[in-house]
Design an enzyme around this catalytic site. Structure first.
Site, short mmCIF file in Angstrom:
data_model
loop_
_atom_site.label_atom_id
_atom_site.label_comp_id
_atom_site.label_asym_id
_atom_site.label_seq_id
_atom_site.Cartn_x
_atom_site.Cartn_y
_atom_site.Cartn_z
N ARG A 113 54.20 35.80 35.63
CA ARG A 113 53.38 37.00 35.84
C ARG A 113 52.70 36.84 37.26
O ARG A 113 52.10 35.81 37.75
CB ARG A 113 52.13 36.68 34.65
CG ARG A 113 52.33 37.45 33.39
CD ARG A 113 51.08 37.69 32.80
NE ARG A 113 50.12 36.65 32.65
CZ ARG A 113 48.90 36.98 31.95
NH1 ARG A 113 48.75 38.14 31.58
NH2 ARG A 113 48.13 36.03 31.78
N THR A 117 49.11 41.41 40.05
CA THR A 117 49.25 42.62 39.46
C THR A 117 49.65 42.53 37.91
O THR A 117 49.47 43.40 37.20
CB THR A 117 50.71 43.28 39.96
OG1 THR A 117 51.95 42.37 39.68
CG2 THR A 117 50.63 43.36 41.54
N ASP A 209 45.79 28.86 27.99
CA ASP A 209 47.32 29.02 28.65
C ASP A 209 48.13 28.28 27.75
O ASP A 209 48.15 27.00 27.74
CB ASP A 209 47.30 28.56 29.97
CG ASP A 209 48.52 28.82 30.72
OD1 ASP A 209 48.66 29.61 31.69
OD2 ASP A 209 49.68 28.59 30.30
N ASP A 212 50.28 25.71 29.77
CA ASP A 212 49.61 24.71 30.20
C ASP A 212 49.42 23.69 28.91
O ASP A 212 49.47 22.41 29.09
CB ASP A 212 48.38 25.02 30.86
CG ASP A 212 48.76 25.34 32.23
OD1 ASP A 212 49.74 24.86 32.83
OD2 ASP A 212 47.89 26.08 32.68
N1 URA Z 1 49.57 33.97 28.57
C1 URA Z 1 48.87 32.80 28.13
O1 URA Z 1 49.37 31.64 27.99
N2 URA Z 1 47.54 32.91 27.53
C2 URA Z 1 46.97 34.03 27.38
O2 URA Z 1 45.97 34.16 26.86
C3 URA Z 1 47.63 35.27 27.77
C4 URA Z 1 48.81 35.11 28.43
#
Ligand code: URA
Length: 218
Positions: A113, A117, A209, A212
């Site tokens: 991502r 944007t 995330d 992560d």
């Molecule tokens: N990607 C993620 O890892 N967590 C989110 O909350 C949104 C996108």
């Protein structure tokens, strides 16, 4: 309007309310859950998601002999499977899927991502040549804006995929709407439809995330 929106969401989405799934998901959400547990829980939940996404695979009877008698035994008919992992967090779901579907072929799509944007940028694409003949199960733990999922599925359709399902751990209503608009033929199977996205594109309440937490990169 609200009623129509709710109906549209529920037709496209299967939210699995099984107590085991919900319990394990709550453990995953906790910020105190360490990487090793997070990874194991995602693998276990993914096995349950695999169970759900294959629920309507057609069966055919094959004659077999038990130690006691001959029977026409139900076995999965013809339909070949392909699991497509949206890198990198999709690999966390892939492992659990393959536990249950060991003969499935596997493809990978690399998308990140753009932080400014929130639009997806593709950096890797490798899928089996015969995806047109397979049920294609696209996996990515977080359906957030829906832009990456929709872009991945558009690419797969360009390569010939016709029968596609999308599996995620958490889905935001915003992402479901984007998917519904871009790919109304693609059912979504998830453990939870969460409240919303925050201003950074993270799912609320979510789990942070997923990449992560899965790989311990933060
Ligand atoms: N990607 C993620 O890892 N967590 C989110 O909350 C949104 C996108």
């Amino acid at each position: 309007m609200h009623i129509i929106e709710e109906k549209t969401l529920s037709e496209l989405v299967t939210e699995i309310r099984h107590p085991l799934m919900q319990h394990k998901l709550s453990l995953m959400r906790s910020k105190d859950t360490p990487t090793d547990n997070f990874r194991r829980l995602l693998r276990e939940i993914s096995q349950m998601l695999a169970y759900e996404v294959t629920r309507d695979l057609p069966l055919e009877n094959v004659e077999i002999e038990t130690p006691i008698a001959k029977i026409a035994a139900p076995t999965i008919a013809g339909k070949k499977l392909c699991v497509i992992s949206v890198l990198r967090a999709g690999n966390g779901i892939l492992d659990g899927m393959l536990d249950l579907l060991p003969n499935a072929r596997v493809g990978h799509i690399g998308l990140y991502r753009d932080p400014a944007t929130l639009e997806p940028v593709e950096y890797y694409f490798k899928v089996p040549e015969d995806i047109a003949d397979r049920l294609v199960i696209v996996v990515d733990p977080m359906l957030a804006t829906g832009n990456s999922a929709a872009a991945a599925i558009t690419r797969l359709k360009m390569r010939g995929a016709v029968s596609i399902k999308f599996v995620c751990l958490l889905a935001a209503p915003e992402g479901i709407k984007v998917m519904n608009a871009a790919h109304p033929d693609v059912p979504i199977i998830t453990a939870s439809v969460d409240e919303r996205l925050n201003e950074h594109g993270y799912i609320v309440p979510g789990l942070g995330d997923a990449g992560d937490r899965l790989f311990g990169t933060k």
